[in-house]
Design a protein around this motif. Structure first.
Motif, PDB file in Angstrom:
ATOM      1  N   PHE A   1       0.857  -1.180   0.000  1.00  0.00           N
ATOM      2  CA  PHE A   1       0.000   0.000   0.000  1.00  0.00           C
ATOM      3  C   PHE A   1       0.894   1.231   0.000  1.00  0.00           C
ATOM      4  O   PHE A   1       1.895   1.273   0.712  1.00  0.00           O
ATOM      5  N   HIS A   2       0.522   2.218  -0.802  1.00  0.00           N
ATOM      6  CA  HIS A   2       1.260   3.477  -0.828  1.00  0.00           C
ATOM      7  C   HIS A   2       0.388   4.562  -0.210  1.00  0.00           C
ATOM      8  O   HIS A   2      -0.739   4.793  -0.666  1.00  0.00           O
ATOM      9  N   ALA A   3       0.900   5.191   0.831  1.00  0.00           N
ATOM     10  CA  ALA A   3       0.229   6.327   1.456  1.00  0.00           C
ATOM     11  C   ALA A   3       0.969   7.588   0.998  1.00  0.00           C
ATOM     12  O   ALA A   3       2.080   7.847   1.455  1.00  0.00           O
ATOM     13  N   PRO A   4       0.380   8.338   0.063  1.00  0.00           N
ATOM     14  CA  PRO A   4       1.076   9.521  -0.452  1.00  0.00           C
ATOM     15  C   PRO A   4       1.166  10.621   0.604  1.00  0.00           C
ATOM     16  O   PRO A   4       0.363  10.668   1.531  1.00  0.00           O
ATOM     17  N   ALA A   5       2.159  11.475   0.439  1.00  0.00           N
ATOM     18  CA  ALA A   5       2.308  12.619   1.345  1.00  0.00           C
ATOM     19  C   ALA A   5       1.008  13.419   1.319  1.00  0.00           C
ATOM     20  O   ALA A   5       0.400  13.606   0.267  1.00  0.00           O
ATOM     21  N   GLY A   6       0.577  13.840   2.484  1.00  0.00           N
ATOM     22  CA  GLY A   6      -0.676  14.596   2.585  1.00  0.00           C
ATOM     23  C   GLY A   6      -0.446  15.877   3.339  1.00  0.00           C
ATOM     24  O   GLY A   6       0.559  16.558   3.158  1.00  0.00           O
ATOM     25  N   ASP A   7      -1.371  16.160   4.241  1.00  0.00           N
ATOM     26  CA  ASP A   7      -1.301  17.392   5.029  1.00  0.00           C
ATOM     27  C   ASP A   7      -0.448  17.234   6.274  1.00  0.00           C
ATOM     28  O   ASP A   7      -0.426  18.125   7.111  1.00  0.00           O
TER      29      ASP A   7
ATOM     30  N   ASP B   1       9.914   4.991   3.970  1.00  0.00           N
ATOM     31  CA  ASP B   1       9.658   6.264   3.292  1.00  0.00           C
ATOM     32  C   ASP B   1       9.633   6.013   1.799  1.00  0.00           C
ATOM     33  O   ASP B   1      10.389   5.191   1.285  1.00  0.00           O
ATOM     34  N   ASP B   2       8.799   6.762   1.088  1.00  0.00           N
ATOM     35  CA  ASP B   2       8.748   6.618  -0.368  1.00  0.00           C
ATOM     36  C   ASP B   2       9.653   7.612  -1.078  1.00  0.00           C
ATOM     37  O   ASP B   2       9.721   7.637  -2.298  1.00  0.00           O
ATOM     38  N   GLY B   3      10.357   8.461  -0.315  1.00  0.00           N
ATOM     39  CA  GLY B   3      11.263   9.447  -0.902  1.00  0.00           C
ATOM     40  C   GLY B   3      10.593  10.770  -1.229  1.00  0.00           C
ATOM     41  O   GLY B   3      11.258  11.731  -1.605  1.00  0.00           O
ATOM     42  N   ALA B   4       9.264  10.816  -1.119  1.00  0.00           N
ATOM     43  CA  ALA B   4       8.526  12.040  -1.440  1.00  0.00           C
ATOM     44  C   ALA B   4       7.627  12.476  -0.290  1.00  0.00           C
ATOM     45  O   ALA B   4       6.665  13.205  -0.489  1.00  0.00           O
ATOM     46  N   GLY B   5       7.926  12.003   0.919  1.00  0.00           N
ATOM     47  CA  GLY B   5       7.141  12.378   2.098  1.00  0.00           C
ATOM     48  C   GLY B   5       6.042  11.401   2.450  1.00  0.00           C
ATOM     49  O   GLY B   5       5.425  11.512   3.496  1.00  0.00           O
ATOM     50  N   GLY B   6       5.765  10.443   1.572  1.00  0.00           N
ATOM     51  CA  GLY B   6       4.747   9.432   1.837  1.00  0.00           C
ATOM     52  C   GLY B   6       5.366   8.175   2.405  1.00  0.00           C
ATOM     53  O   GLY B   6       6.549   8.134   2.757  1.00  0.00           O
TER      54      GLY B   6
END
Length: 143
Positions: A56-62, A93-98
């Motif tokens: 599962f990928h949780a993208p960077a949010g708020d 970490d996904d490298g983009a904050g997620g």
């Protein structure tokens, strides 16, 4: 006061719902502990064998709290729609904050129900962030 271990989780007293707390040295490990805490509130996974691998990928949010809620909501969603629960969780970490989450899962039929099944993650009283050299969170689960 007793010193807590470097990584762990516990269930806290709450009047109507379920409240969990988790802590670990890193943000990613704290999310993994929170997943374990969620599962431990309503099933006994002892004896269940890990089966399928899921991602599962949780993208960077708020913010970090949004990431935590996204991961816990995904656990509840997969339980309700696919009949599976995570037995082992690895978070990176996904490298983009997620976050990139990897699970080894078991069918819900393979675990013993021991408590009320969570329906959602409440935003009331949600806490997730750095804490004394590590990370900690506190989450209320609607049951």
């Amino acid at each position: 006061m007793q010193r807590r271990p470097g990584r762990g989780h516990r269930r806290l007293p709450h009047t109507a719902d379920v409240r969990i707390e988790a802590w670990a040295p890193t943000r990613q490990e704290c999310v993994a502990e929170a997943v374990a805490a969620l599962v431990d509130t309503f099933v006994d996974p002892a004896g269940a064998r890990p089966g399928a691998r899921r991602e599962f990928h949780a993208p960077a949010g708020d913010g970090d709290a949004d990431l935590l809620v996204g991961v816990l909501d995904e656990v509840i969603f997969r339980m309700e729609t696919a009949g599976e629960l995570p037995l082992h969780t690895a978070v990176a970490d996904d490298g983009a904050g997620g976050l990139r989450v990897r699970w080894r899962t078991a069918d819900t039929d393979a675990v013993e129900l021991v408590g009320a099944v969570p329906k959602a993650v409440s935003l009331h009283g949600l806490r997730f962030g750095p804490d004394g050299g590590g990370w900690s969170c506190a989450v209320t689960l609607d049951v």
